[in-house]
Scaffold this motif. Structure first.
Motif, mmCIF file in Angstrom:
data_model
loop_
_atom_site.group_PDB
_atom_site.id
_atom_site.type_symbol
_atom_site.label_atom_id
_atom_site.label_comp_id
_atom_site.label_asym_id
_atom_site.label_seq_id
_atom_site.Cartn_x
_atom_site.Cartn_y
_atom_site.Cartn_z
ATOM 1 N N LEU A 179 0.779 -1.178 0.000
ATOM 2 C CA LEU A 179 0.062 -0.048 -0.031
ATOM 3 C C LEU A 179 0.802 1.287 -0.105
ATOM 4 O O LEU A 179 0.617 2.432 -0.665
ATOM 5 C CB LEU A 179 -0.968 0.088 1.202
ATOM 6 C CG LEU A 179 -2.104 -1.100 1.459
ATOM 7 C CD1 LEU A 179 -2.792 -0.965 2.447
ATOM 8 C CD2 LEU A 179 -3.114 -0.501 0.070
ATOM 9 N N ARG A 180 1.869 1.316 0.863
ATOM 10 C CA ARG A 180 2.783 2.523 0.837
ATOM 11 C C ARG A 180 3.416 2.557 -0.613
ATOM 12 O O ARG A 180 3.476 3.675 -1.143
ATOM 13 C CB ARG A 180 3.932 2.131 1.692
ATOM 14 C CG ARG A 180 3.585 2.593 3.226
ATOM 15 C CD ARG A 180 4.745 2.767 4.182
ATOM 16 N NE ARG A 180 5.396 1.456 4.377
ATOM 17 C CZ ARG A 180 5.248 0.364 5.310
ATOM 18 N NH1 ARG A 180 4.123 0.641 6.074
ATOM 19 N NH2 ARG A 180 6.014 -0.583 5.341
ATOM 20 N N THR A 214 2.102 1.773 -3.432
ATOM 21 C CA THR A 214 0.959 2.348 -4.379
ATOM 22 C C THR A 214 0.934 3.625 -4.048
ATOM 23 O O THR A 214 0.546 4.574 -4.956
ATOM 24 C CB THR A 214 -0.503 1.612 -4.053
ATOM 25 O OG1 THR A 214 -0.035 -0.012 -4.306
ATOM 26 C CG2 THR A 214 -1.306 2.018 -4.830
ATOM 27 N N ASP A 215 0.875 4.188 -2.607
ATOM 28 C CA ASP A 215 0.333 5.248 -2.371
ATOM 29 C C ASP A 215 1.705 6.415 -2.786
ATOM 30 O O ASP A 215 1.539 7.714 -3.458
ATOM 31 C CB ASP A 215 0.538 5.753 -0.913
ATOM 32 C CG ASP A 215 -0.760 5.200 -0.156
ATOM 33 O OD1 ASP A 215 -1.710 4.906 -1.091
ATOM 34 O OD2 ASP A 215 -0.678 5.028 0.878
ATOM 35 N N GLU A 216 2.854 5.930 -2.843
ATOM 36 C CA GLU A 216 4.090 6.696 -3.326
ATOM 37 C C GLU A 216 3.919 6.892 -4.941
ATOM 38 O O GLU A 216 4.178 7.951 -5.525
ATOM 39 C CB GLU A 216 5.366 5.908 -2.749
ATOM 40 C CG GLU A 216 6.411 6.791 -3.392
ATOM 41 C CD GLU A 216 7.800 6.117 -2.836
ATOM 42 O OE1 GLU A 216 9.103 6.459 -3.361
ATOM 43 O OE2 GLU A 216 7.705 5.162 -2.204
#
Length: 219
Positions: free
Chosen positions: A133-134, A136-138
């Motif tokens: 998820l991190r 993807t967020d980045e």
């Protein structure tokens, strides 16, 4: 490195006791796939996860305009294909070898048995999903706040790691898909980097000459 050693270095399998790890080892397979070969396709049935022994695997999403976008590059020692453990759904993306690759294939059943016997192991999977998820967020932040020049510099630095001399095992189309831009735009950006003396390129061999410049552009 043998399969036991490699699995024990991953977040999930490092927590297994020897007896449970032996059960997993009894059911795994070691497979080899050639560059350009699809391991699985988006919407295929999901029944196993994988650990890269050698080579690199691209995770690819297809969109309505039929252009593929590389959303992740899986390196040796990395685990992928774990999402199917949690839900009876089809593969959410495709995976393709960008180099001749050797993989460990672990079917879901022995992993599910281990999770049922030791529910605390779920924390290692939660940690893995949080990392996804991190990332993807980045990637979303990069798409919103960095232009093609910034994204290209950032991807070069990511692939290079700590080395200034490295190989990018991707075609121009694959690299463009990873950056999220057209091949023409990425090629022009790379040509500008070369002309400015930031990098040198000889086929797929890259040399970073001015790392600080690339870091400034990608921030």
């Amino acid at each position: 490195m043998d399969s036991r050693q490699l699995l024990k270095q991953t977040t999930l399998f490092s927590l297994l006791d020897e007896a449970t790890l032996n059960e997993v080892l009894d059911e795994l397979s070691v497979i080899e796939i050639r560059r350009g070969t699809d391991l699985f396709l988006e919407n295929d049935a999901a029944d196993a996860l994988y650990v890269v022994v050698e080579g690199r695997i691209a995770i690819i999403k297809s969109f309505v305009d039929r252009k593929d976008s590389m959303v992740a590059l899986i390196e040796p020692g990395d685990l992928f294909g774990e999402m199917g453990l949690f839900e009876d759904q089809l593969r959410s993306a495709s995976s393709r070898a960008v180099e001749n690759s050797t993989l460990i294939e672990v079917p879901y059943p022995p992993i599910r048995r281990a999770l049922e016997a030791r529910p605390t192991l779920l924390w290692s999977l939660i940690s893995l999903l949080a990392q996804r998820l991190r990332s993807t967020d980045e990637a979303l932040a990069d798409a919103m706040f960095l232009d093609v020049t910034g994204r290209t510099a950032k991807r070069i630095l990511e692939i290079a790691g700590d080395s200034d001399d490295f190989i990018i095992p991707l075609t121009q189309e694959e690299l463009a898909g990873m950056i999220g831009a057209s091949r023409e735009r990425v090629n022009k950006t790379l040509a500008t980097f070369v002309k400015s003396g930031f990098i040198e390129i000889n086929d797929r061999h890259y040399t970073i000459v001015q790392r600080r410049k690339l870091e400034d552009i990608s921030s």
